[in-house]
Design an enzyme around this catalytic site. Structure first.
Site, PDB file in Angstrom:
ATOM      1  N   ASP A   7       0.726  -1.251   0.000  1.00 30.18           N
ATOM      2  CA  ASP A   7       0.000   0.000   0.000  1.00 30.18           C
ATOM      3  C   ASP A   7       0.752   1.296   0.000  1.00 30.18           C
ATOM      4  OD1 ASP A   7      -2.577  -0.503  -0.226  1.00 30.18           O
ATOM      5  OD2 ASP A   7      -2.722  -1.248   1.808  1.00 30.18           O
ATOM      6  N   ASP A  61      -7.096  -5.485   2.546  1.00 31.38           N
ATOM      7  CA  ASP A  61      -7.263  -4.843   3.843  1.00 31.38           C
ATOM      8  C   ASP A  61      -8.072  -3.561   3.695  1.00 31.38           C
ATOM      9  OD1 ASP A  61      -6.996  -3.678   6.314  1.00 31.38           O
ATOM     10  OD2 ASP A  61      -4.860  -3.229   6.100  1.00 31.38           O
ATOM     11  N   LYS A  63     -10.256  -2.936   6.076  1.00 31.23           N
ATOM     12  CA  LYS A  63     -10.696  -2.777   7.473  1.00 31.23           C
ATOM     13  C   LYS A  63     -12.199  -2.493   7.485  1.00 31.23           C
ATOM     14  CE  LYS A  63      -6.251  -1.562   9.396  1.00 31.23           C
ATOM     15  NZ  LYS A  63      -5.521  -1.342   8.125  1.00 31.23           N
ATOM     16  N   ASP A  66     -18.951  -2.144   8.653  1.00 29.62           N
ATOM     17  CA  ASP A  66     -20.238  -1.655   8.146  1.00 29.62           C
ATOM     18  C   ASP A  66     -21.324  -2.649   8.546  1.00 29.62           C
ATOM     19  OD1 ASP A  66     -22.128  -0.211   6.601  1.00 29.62           O
ATOM     20  OD2 ASP A  66     -20.584   0.299   5.142  1.00 29.62           O
TER      21      ASP A  66
HETATM   22  O1  O7M Z   1       5.372  -1.523   7.586  1.00 29.59           O
HETATM   23  P1  O7M Z   1       4.605  -0.234   7.469  1.00 29.59           P
HETATM   24  O2  O7M Z   1       4.560   0.512   8.753  1.00 29.59           O
HETATM   25  O3  O7M Z   1       5.025   0.602   6.320  1.00 29.59           O
HETATM   26  O4  O7M Z   1       3.110  -0.635   7.077  1.00 29.59           O
HETATM   27  C1  O7M Z   1       2.298  -1.325   7.961  1.00 29.59           C
HETATM   28  C2  O7M Z   1       1.091  -1.887   7.261  1.00 29.59           C
HETATM   29  O5  O7M Z   1       0.328  -2.572   8.231  1.00 29.59           O
HETATM   30  C3  O7M Z   1       0.168  -0.851   6.619  1.00 29.59           C
HETATM   31  O6  O7M Z   1      -0.373  -1.425   5.450  1.00 29.59           O
HETATM   32  C4  O7M Z   1      -0.930  -0.646   7.650  1.00 29.59           C
HETATM   33  O7  O7M Z   1      -2.190  -0.417   7.070  1.00 29.59           O
HETATM   34  C5  O7M Z   1      -0.958  -2.006   8.349  1.00 29.59           C
HETATM   35  N1  O7M Z   1      -1.367  -1.959   9.761  1.00 29.59           N
HETATM   36  C6  O7M Z   1      -0.693  -1.213  10.683  1.00 29.59           C
HETATM   37  O8  O7M Z   1       0.325  -0.577  10.386  1.00 29.59           O
HETATM   38  N2  O7M Z   1      -1.138  -1.196  11.974  1.00 29.59           N
HETATM   39  C7  O7M Z   1      -2.219  -1.875  12.400  1.00 29.59           C
HETATM   40  O9  O7M Z   1      -2.543  -1.853  13.568  1.00 29.59           O
HETATM   41  C8  O7M Z   1      -2.915  -2.663  11.474  1.00 29.59           C
HETATM   42  C9  O7M Z   1      -2.457  -2.725  10.178  1.00 29.59           C
HETATM   43  C10 O7M Z   1      -3.100  -3.681   9.345  1.00 29.59           C
HETATM   44  O10 O7M Z   1      -2.598  -4.284   8.441  1.00 29.59           O
HETATM   45  O11 O7M Z   1      -4.361  -3.958   9.672  1.00 29.59           O
HETATM   46  C11 O7M Z   1      -5.035  -4.936   9.002  1.00 29.59           C
END
Ligand code: O7M
Length: 224
Positions: A7, A61, A63, A66
């Site tokens: 992402d 993801d 999240k 709903d």
């Molecule tokens: O490694 P990073 O920090 O660049 O990215 C972390 C990824 O994990 C990013 O896609 C976030 O959306 C996800 N994430 C979190 O960082 N913290 C959370 O508590 C939960 C998520 C996640 O993936 O939730 C499903």
């Protein structure tokens, strides 16, 4: 052991096409996680292209949080695109929400992963007070997995203690958010989710390889 979050917006300069990035990463990773930034940028076509680029699991993801009908509809759309799992929040509860999502998950074979705690500090202000209720819910809907933070390994240990080996634990927070590769695995996670450390690296393939090595080293040490 390693799930790459595709992402985070990749810097414009030296930007790689997702398929090329996946080609570099594929032999080191257990799967990929994509979310809203990916979907907004690449749309459904992006998911189809990613599906063609890899046989590894794709976790979407969004999240989800709903009413059940809406979440179930989203899951069915994603099932047609060939994704393997979707992520939903737990706080919506069972009746009229996760109950329907869970039924759609079972009907389509798309796994359900729910968030029981998060990696940022604010998670302690609200979400973490409900971890045990969320874990009960995870068991009730027969979730394939839960998300618990690498930044607070005690939460991962607690999740493992409560749920035993019945679910997979996915842990974000490695690298830029501060946790070290392998630390969440040692606390009981099955997978560490890593985003920017890999996607923003000049050499993502080599970085993923190095992270795998660090995971393995740390895991061997903590297992004695
Ligand atoms: O490694 P990073 O920090 O660049 O990215 C972390 C990824 O994990 C990013 O896609 C976030 O959306 C996800 N994430 C979190 O960082 N913290 C959370 O508590 C939960 C998520 C996640 O993936 O939730 C499903």
């Amino acid at each position: 052991m390693l799930v790459v979050a595709l992402d985070p917006p990749v810097r414009e300069k030296g930007r790689r096409k997702t398929s090329l990035l996946v080609e570099e990463l594929d032999k080191y990773v257990s799967g990929y996680k994509i979310g809203l930034p990916f979907l907004i940028k690449h749309g459904r076509r992006g998911i189809r292209e990613l599906r063609k680029s890899t046989e590894k699991p794709i976790i979407v993801d969004l999240k989800l949080a709903d009413i059940g009908d809406v979440m179930a509809e989203v899951l069915r759309h994603l099932a047609r695109l060939g994704v393997d799992a979707v992520i939903a929040h737990a706080f919506t509860g069972y009746t009229g929400a996760l109950e329907d999502l869970s039924k759609a998950s079972m009907a389509t074979g798309v796994g359900l992963i729910i968030v029981v705690s998060m990696s940022h500090r604010g998670s302690e202000e609200y979400i973490d007070r409900h971890v045990d209720e969320f874990l009960e819910l995870a068991a009730r809907i027969r979730a394939k997995g839960v998300v618990a933070p690498a930044t607070r390994p005690r939460v991962i240990r607690h999740v493992r203690e409560v749920l035993g080996d019945t679910v997979e634990i996915y842990s974000p927070g490695i690298g830029i958010q501060g946790a070290e590769p392998g630390s969440a695995l040692c606390a009981g996670a099955n997978y560490e989710i890593v985003g920017r450390l890999i996607t923003r690296s000049g050499n993502p393939g080599e970085t993923a390889r190095a992270i795998r090595e660090m995971q393995l080293e740390r895991w061997l040490k903590c297992r004695g």
